[in-house]
Design a protein around this motif. Structure first.
Motif, PDB file in Angstrom:
ATOM      1  N   MET A   1      -7.469   4.362  -3.297  1.00  0.00           N
ATOM      2  CA  MET A   1      -7.243   2.983  -3.692  1.00  0.00           C
ATOM      3  C   MET A   1      -7.659   2.811  -5.140  1.00  0.00           C
ATOM      4  O   MET A   1      -8.687   3.336  -5.571  1.00  0.00           O
ATOM      5  N   SER A   2      -6.864   2.079  -5.882  1.00  0.00           N
ATOM      6  CA  SER A   2      -7.191   1.799  -7.275  1.00  0.00           C
ATOM      7  C   SER A   2      -8.243   0.689  -7.343  1.00  0.00           C
ATOM      8  O   SER A   2      -8.528   0.009  -6.348  1.00  0.00           O
ATOM      9  N   GLU A   3      -8.831   0.498  -8.520  1.00  0.00           N
ATOM     10  CA  GLU A   3      -9.824  -0.564  -8.689  1.00  0.00           C
ATOM     11  C   GLU A   3      -9.208  -1.928  -8.401  1.00  0.00           C
ATOM     12  O   GLU A   3      -9.833  -2.779  -7.772  1.00  0.00           O
ATOM     13  N   LYS A   4      -7.955  -2.128  -8.818  1.00  0.00           N
ATOM     14  CA  LYS A   4      -7.283  -3.409  -8.584  1.00  0.00           C
ATOM     15  C   LYS A   4      -7.051  -3.628  -7.097  1.00  0.00           C
ATOM     16  O   LYS A   4      -7.225  -4.742  -6.586  1.00  0.00           O
ATOM     17  N   GLU A   5      -6.650  -2.571  -6.388  1.00  0.00           N
ATOM     18  CA  GLU A   5      -6.435  -2.684  -4.948  1.00  0.00           C
ATOM     19  C   GLU A   5      -7.743  -3.009  -4.236  1.00  0.00           C
ATOM     20  O   GLU A   5      -7.770  -3.816  -3.298  1.00  0.00           O
ATOM     21  N   CYS A   6      -8.824  -2.379  -4.647  1.00  0.00           N
ATOM     22  CA  CYS A   6     -10.131  -2.665  -4.048  1.00  0.00           C
ATOM     23  C   CYS A   6     -10.557  -4.110  -4.308  1.00  0.00           C
ATOM     24  O   CYS A   6     -11.111  -4.785  -3.441  1.00  0.00           O
TER      25      CYS A   6
ATOM     26  N   PHE B   1      -8.723  -6.809  -4.847  1.00  0.00           N
ATOM     27  CA  PHE B   1      -7.931  -7.856  -4.184  1.00  0.00           C
ATOM     28  C   PHE B   1      -7.587  -7.509  -2.731  1.00  0.00           C
ATOM     29  O   PHE B   1      -6.721  -8.140  -2.134  1.00  0.00           O
ATOM     30  N   ALA B   2      -8.268  -6.527  -2.178  1.00  0.00           N
ATOM     31  CA  ALA B   2      -7.928  -6.057  -0.834  1.00  0.00           C
ATOM     32  C   ALA B   2      -8.204  -7.095   0.241  1.00  0.00           C
ATOM     33  O   ALA B   2      -9.229  -7.777   0.227  1.00  0.00           O
ATOM     34  N   ASN B   3      -7.290  -7.210   1.169  1.00  0.00           N
ATOM     35  CA  ASN B   3      -7.499  -7.946   2.412  1.00  0.00           C
ATOM     36  C   ASN B   3      -7.867  -6.885   3.442  1.00  0.00           C
ATOM     37  O   ASN B   3      -7.005  -6.199   4.001  1.00  0.00           O
ATOM     38  N   TRP B   4      -9.165  -6.732   3.713  1.00  0.00           N
ATOM     39  CA  TRP B   4      -9.614  -5.598   4.501  1.00  0.00           C
ATOM     40  C   TRP B   4      -9.172  -5.653   5.958  1.00  0.00           C
ATOM     41  O   TRP B   4      -8.971  -4.608   6.589  1.00  0.00           O
ATOM     42  N   ARG B   5      -8.991  -6.829   6.476  1.00  0.00           N
ATOM     43  CA  ARG B   5      -8.471  -6.895   7.840  1.00  0.00           C
ATOM     44  C   ARG B   5      -7.050  -6.358   7.901  1.00  0.00           C
ATOM     45  O   ARG B   5      -6.693  -5.603   8.820  1.00  0.00           O
ATOM     46  N   ASP B   6      -6.224  -6.758   6.936  1.00  0.00           N
ATOM     47  CA  ASP B   6      -4.845  -6.282   6.924  1.00  0.00           C
ATOM     48  C   ASP B   6      -4.772  -4.778   6.681  1.00  0.00           C
ATOM     49  O   ASP B   6      -3.920  -4.081   7.248  1.00  0.00           O
ATOM     50  N   ILE B   7      -5.653  -4.279   5.837  1.00  0.00           N
ATOM     51  CA  ILE B   7      -5.670  -2.845   5.587  1.00  0.00           C
ATOM     52  C   ILE B   7      -6.086  -2.094   6.850  1.00  0.00           C
ATOM     53  O   ILE B   7      -5.498  -1.071   7.223  1.00  0.00           O
ATOM     54  N   GLY B   8      -7.102  -2.630   7.541  1.00  0.00           N
ATOM     55  CA  GLY B   8      -7.506  -2.021   8.806  1.00  0.00           C
ATOM     56  C   GLY B   8      -6.390  -2.064   9.829  1.00  0.00           C
ATOM     57  O   GLY B   8      -6.179  -1.098  10.582  1.00  0.00           O
ATOM     58  N   LEU B   9      -5.664  -3.183   9.873  1.00  0.00           N
ATOM     59  CA  LEU B   9      -4.524  -3.308  10.790  1.00  0.00           C
ATOM     60  C   LEU B   9      -3.484  -2.240  10.508  1.00  0.00           C
ATOM     61  O   LEU B   9      -2.979  -1.584  11.423  1.00  0.00           O
TER      62      LEU B   9
ATOM     63  N   SER C   1      -7.589   7.978  11.424  1.00  0.00           N
ATOM     64  CA  SER C   1      -8.973   8.129  11.860  1.00  0.00           C
ATOM     65  C   SER C   1      -9.902   7.367  10.933  1.00  0.00           C
ATOM     66  O   SER C   1      -9.508   6.925   9.842  1.00  0.00           O
ATOM     67  N   LEU C   2     -11.173   7.258  11.350  1.00  0.00           N
ATOM     68  CA  LEU C   2     -12.162   6.553  10.535  1.00  0.00           C
ATOM     69  C   LEU C   2     -12.485   7.305   9.249  1.00  0.00           C
ATOM     70  O   LEU C   2     -13.129   6.756   8.361  1.00  0.00           O
ATOM     71  N   GLY C   3     -12.039   8.534   9.153  1.00  0.00           N
ATOM     72  CA  GLY C   3     -12.223   9.266   7.914  1.00  0.00           C
ATOM     73  C   GLY C   3     -11.552   8.572   6.751  1.00  0.00           C
ATOM     74  O   GLY C   3     -12.029   8.656   5.606  1.00  0.00           O
ATOM     75  N   LEU C   4     -10.463   7.866   7.028  1.00  0.00           N
ATOM     76  CA  LEU C   4      -9.766   7.139   5.972  1.00  0.00           C
ATOM     77  C   LEU C   4     -10.601   5.969   5.482  1.00  0.00           C
ATOM     78  O   LEU C   4     -10.578   5.637   4.288  1.00  0.00           O
ATOM     79  N   LEU C   5     -11.355   5.354   6.382  1.00  0.00           N
ATOM     80  CA  LEU C   5     -12.260   4.268   5.978  1.00  0.00           C
ATOM     81  C   LEU C   5     -13.293   4.798   4.987  1.00  0.00           C
ATOM     82  O   LEU C   5     -13.595   4.155   3.979  1.00  0.00           O
ATOM     83  N   ASN C   6     -13.824   5.966   5.263  1.00  0.00           N
ATOM     84  CA  ASN C   6     -14.811   6.551   4.358  1.00  0.00           C
ATOM     85  C   ASN C   6     -14.211   6.844   2.991  1.00  0.00           C
ATOM     86  O   ASN C   6     -14.867   6.677   1.960  1.00  0.00           O
ATOM     87  N   GLU C   7     -12.959   7.291   2.971  1.00  0.00           N
ATOM     88  CA  GLU C   7     -12.291   7.550   1.694  1.00  0.00           C
ATOM     89  C   GLU C   7     -12.082   6.252   0.925  1.00  0.00           C
ATOM     90  O   GLU C   7     -12.276   6.201  -0.297  1.00  0.00           O
ATOM     91  N   ARG C   8     -11.672   5.204   1.641  1.00  0.00           N
ATOM     92  CA  ARG C   8     -11.473   3.906   0.975  1.00  0.00           C
ATOM     93  C   ARG C   8     -12.815   3.375   0.454  1.00  0.00           C
ATOM     94  O   ARG C   8     -12.882   2.819  -0.645  1.00  0.00           O
ATOM     95  N   ARG C   9     -13.863   3.543   1.236  1.00  0.00           N
ATOM     96  CA  ARG C   9     -15.192   3.102   0.806  1.00  0.00           C
ATOM     97  C   ARG C   9     -15.607   3.843  -0.471  1.00  0.00           C
ATOM     98  O   ARG C   9     -16.141   3.234  -1.414  1.00  0.00           O
ATOM     99  N   SER C  10     -15.387   5.141  -0.497  1.00  0.00           N
ATOM    100  CA  SER C  10     -15.752   5.939  -1.659  1.00  0.00           C
ATOM    101  C   SER C  10     -14.957   5.529  -2.887  1.00  0.00           C
ATOM    102  O   SER C  10     -15.503   5.409  -3.997  1.00  0.00           O
TER     103      SER C  10
ATOM    104  N   LEU D   1       0.835  -1.189   0.000  1.00  0.00           N
ATOM    105  CA  LEU D   1       0.000   0.000   0.000  1.00  0.00           C
ATOM    106  C   LEU D   1       0.873   1.244   0.000  1.00  0.00           C
ATOM    107  O   LEU D   1       1.966   1.249   0.523  1.00  0.00           O
ATOM    108  N   THR D   2       0.348   2.306  -0.570  1.00  0.00           N
ATOM    109  CA  THR D   2       1.035   3.587  -0.498  1.00  0.00           C
ATOM    110  C   THR D   2       0.455   4.367   0.649  1.00  0.00           C
ATOM    111  O   THR D   2      -0.550   4.011   1.236  1.00  0.00           O
ATOM    112  N   SER D   3       1.108   5.488   0.994  1.00  0.00           N
ATOM    113  CA  SER D   3       0.661   6.272   2.124  1.00  0.00           C
ATOM    114  C   SER D   3      -0.513   7.167   1.785  1.00  0.00           C
ATOM    115  O   SER D   3      -1.063   7.819   2.660  1.00  0.00           O
ATOM    116  N   CYS D   4      -0.918   7.244   0.505  1.00  0.00           N
ATOM    117  CA  CYS D   4      -2.033   8.099   0.156  1.00  0.00           C
ATOM    118  C   CYS D   4      -3.338   7.424   0.545  1.00  0.00           C
ATOM    119  O   CYS D   4      -3.396   6.241   0.827  1.00  0.00           O
TER     120      CYS D   4
END
Length: 210
Positions: free
Chosen positions: A31-36, A38-46, A54-63, A25-28
């Motif tokens: 997320m690209s379509e490919k990253e979405c 094949f994402a392992n969401w637990r690892d991304i959350g970790l 903050s949870l604001g990043l979750l909303n950005e990833r969701r969007s 993952l990058t620090s930005c």
């Protein structure tokens, strides 16, 4: 709050770096379509938890993933994030975050939030004053270079054979510039001494904390 008195570096970081590299993952926050896909969401959350995001990043990833018509696994993400925050929110980590000048997004549990933030602020104050001292010392060095360069230029022009040079005007201009530099040097030295005093006080508080 920053300390004001008188006049008005194997730990968490290594773990986070290794986790981020492993996930690719990058620090930005996008997320690209490919990253979405094949994402392992637990690892991304970790990873986000370990980084204190903050949870604001979750909303950005969701969007981002919604644009690719992919739904994230919020339950898995939150479970991983909670695990990451358990490491991030250790009180011993607070000072180190501040000393590195990293932001704190208020993600720790209410039970430890005040003390975590207090320790973080102590470390951040030390970071701030050290950074400011470096800046002021660089400024002093730059002013000294300016003074020497102007002195050399003045002497070269005095030694030239250009008889049309108005030497009195040249001298007045030289003196005015030297006066300006000396004044700024004096102000910078004053600010440097004051900041050094603040750093000593902040480091004293830091030593008591440890």
């Amino acid at each position: 709050m920053m300390l004001i008195t008188g006049k008005s570096r194997p730990g968490l970081r290594d773990l986070l770096t290794a986790c981020t590299l492993a996930l690719g993952l990058t620090s930005c926050s996008t997320m690209s379509e490919k990253e979405c896909q094949f994402a392992n969401w637990r690892d991304i959350g970790l990873t986000d938890g370990l980084a204190g995001k903050s949870l604001g990043l979750l909303n950005e990833r969701r969007s981002d993933c919604a644009e690719a018509n992919i739904q994230l696994d919020q339950k898995a993400y939150l479970k991983g994030r909670e695990e990451g925050l358990k490491t991030y929110c250790q009180l011993g980590n607070a000072v180190h975050l501040g000393l590195r000048g990293e932001p704190y997004e208020g993600v720790c549990p209410a039970a430890i939030e005040p003390e975590f933030r207090r320790r973080y602020t102590i470390g951040r104050d030390v970071y701030h004053f050290r950074t400011e001292i470096d800046r002021l010392e660089r400024r002093l060095a730059s002013l000294e270079q300016q003074s020497r360069a102007q002195q050399l230029d003045f002497e070269n022009r005095l030694g030239s054979k250009n008889r049309n040079e108005d030497y009195q005007r040249l001298y007045r201009k030289f003196q005015n510039e030297q006066d300006r530099i000396r004044y700024e040097q004096s102000e910078t030295v004053r600010d440097l001494h004051w900041t050094e005093e603040q750093l000593h006080e902040a480091e004293r508080v830091l030593r008591k904390l440890r």
